[in-house]
Design a protein around this motif. Structure first.
Motif, PDB file in Angstrom:
ATOM      1  N   GLN A  85       0.824  -1.211   0.000  1.00 38.99           N
ATOM      2  CA  GLN A  85       0.000   0.000   0.000  1.00 38.99           C
ATOM      3  C   GLN A  85       0.860   1.264   0.000  1.00 38.99           C
ATOM      4  O   GLN A  85       0.508   2.254  -0.633  1.00 38.99           O
ATOM      5  CB  GLN A  85      -0.947  -0.006   1.195  1.00 38.99           C
ATOM      6  CG  GLN A  85      -2.030  -1.049   1.061  1.00 38.99           C
ATOM      7  CD  GLN A  85      -2.863  -1.193   2.323  1.00 38.99           C
ATOM      8  OE1 GLN A  85      -2.436  -0.819   3.411  1.00 38.99           O
ATOM      9  NE2 GLN A  85      -4.062  -1.727   2.166  1.00 38.99           N
TER      10      GLN A  85
ATOM     11  N   TRP B  83       1.960   1.937  -3.593  1.00 38.35           N
ATOM     12  CA  TRP B  83       0.857   2.484  -4.399  1.00 38.35           C
ATOM     13  C   TRP B  83       0.603   3.939  -4.015  1.00 38.35           C
ATOM     14  O   TRP B  83       0.340   4.777  -4.881  1.00 38.35           O
ATOM     15  CB  TRP B  83      -0.423   1.675  -4.223  1.00 38.35           C
ATOM     16  CG  TRP B  83      -0.400   0.310  -4.825  1.00 38.35           C
ATOM     17  CD1 TRP B  83      -0.684  -0.854  -4.191  1.00 38.35           C
ATOM     18  CD2 TRP B  83      -0.090  -0.055  -6.177  1.00 38.35           C
ATOM     19  NE1 TRP B  83      -0.551  -1.907  -5.063  1.00 38.35           N
ATOM     20  CE2 TRP B  83      -0.192  -1.447  -6.285  1.00 38.35           C
ATOM     21  CE3 TRP B  83       0.276   0.670  -7.293  1.00 38.35           C
ATOM     22  CZ2 TRP B  83       0.048  -2.130  -7.464  1.00 38.35           C
ATOM     23  CZ3 TRP B  83       0.520  -0.015  -8.481  1.00 38.35           C
ATOM     24  CH2 TRP B  83       0.396  -1.395  -8.558  1.00 38.35           C
ATOM     25  N   LEU B  84       0.682   4.240  -2.720  1.00 34.58           N
ATOM     26  CA  LEU B  84       0.483   5.615  -2.269  1.00 34.58           C
ATOM     27  C   LEU B  84       1.589   6.525  -2.802  1.00 34.58           C
ATOM     28  O   LEU B  84       1.326   7.648  -3.229  1.00 34.58           O
ATOM     29  CB  LEU B  84       0.423   5.667  -0.737  1.00 34.58           C
ATOM     30  CG  LEU B  84       0.095   7.014  -0.120  1.00 34.58           C
ATOM     31  CD1 LEU B  84      -1.257   7.539  -0.601  1.00 34.58           C
ATOM     32  CD2 LEU B  84       0.095   6.893   1.403  1.00 34.58           C
TER      33      LEU B  84
ATOM     34  N   SER C 291       0.781   7.304  -6.250  1.00 36.18           N
ATOM     35  CA  SER C 291      -0.323   8.267  -6.281  1.00 36.18           C
ATOM     36  C   SER C 291       0.189   9.677  -6.066  1.00 36.18           C
ATOM     37  O   SER C 291      -0.167  10.606  -6.810  1.00 36.18           O
ATOM     38  CB  SER C 291      -1.350   7.928  -5.191  1.00 36.18           C
ATOM     39  OG  SER C 291      -1.917   6.663  -5.394  1.00 36.18           O
TER      40      SER C 291
ATOM     41  N   ASP D   6      -5.547   5.421  -1.932  1.00 43.05           N
ATOM     42  CA  ASP D   6      -4.664   5.768  -3.038  1.00 43.05           C
ATOM     43  C   ASP D   6      -5.480   6.347  -4.181  1.00 43.05           C
ATOM     44  O   ASP D   6      -6.694   6.479  -4.082  1.00 43.05           O
ATOM     45  CB  ASP D   6      -3.829   4.569  -3.504  1.00 43.05           C
ATOM     46  CG  ASP D   6      -4.658   3.387  -3.944  1.00 43.05           C
ATOM     47  OD1 ASP D   6      -5.746   3.590  -4.504  1.00 43.05           O
ATOM     48  OD2 ASP D   6      -4.222   2.251  -3.734  1.00 43.05           O
TER      49      ASP D   6
END
Length: 167
Positions: free
Chosen positions: A62, A65-66, A69, A92
């Motif tokens: 995560q 992915w953040l 983003s 995200d």
């Protein structure tokens, strides 16, 4: 890395304000996110950070992915929206896109590789509650083929095998 294909629509996702303005801007941001998320640069970040023997591996996934983003928002001039994303917020950019622009065909097309809670659509061949599970065969560490129904802790309780993959 090539973006995999997925479902064609995303029904059941809650709506929120269109924070990027019109869909053209959302497509620009989502295209940049996809470019980053599937780039060799972010694949390398995944390879460096992820240790699938550690219990915090999903948190690490995560966080990557953040990071993608945040970088996509910065690269497209929407860095001021980064405060909307993160732990305890919108996780995200993918979730944000599907919540705000789930009525835009181009956004749906760009996010077609997503399955699961973001898309609110089940993967193909979902087993329904109460139906019999298909027989699965597994390869043991010794190289033998074993049926899943043969794996029991005792005769009344089948063994449950749980696994996950970040790929």
């Amino acid at each position: 890395m090539e973006v995999p294909e997925g479902p064609e629509n995303f029904e059941g996702v809650p709506n929120m304000p269109k924070v990027f303005g019109d869909a053209t801007q959302a497509v620009k941001v989502f295209s940049e996110y996809n470019r980053l998320a599937f780039s060799d640069e972010f694949q390398q970040i995944f390879n460096e950070r992820l240790d699938f023997t550690k219990p915090d591996v999903l948190v690490k996934v995560q966080s990557v992915w953040l990071q993608a983003s945040y970088k996509a928002l910065d690269n497209t001039g929407f860095g001021h929206l980064k405060d909307m994303l993160g732990p305890g917020k919108i996780p995200d950019l993918l979730k944000l896109m599907f919540m705000a622009y789930n009525d835009c065909p181009e956004v749906i097309k760009l996010g077609a590789f997503i399955r699961g809670p973001y898309a609110q659509t089940p993967p193909p061949n979902v087993v329904t509650v109460g139906s019999n599970l298909p027989e699965l065969t597994l390869i043991s560490l010794a190289g033998e083929t074993v049926g899943l129904s043969d794996l029991h802790i005792n005769k009344d309780r089948p063994m449950m095998i749980m696994s996950s993959s970040a790929s």
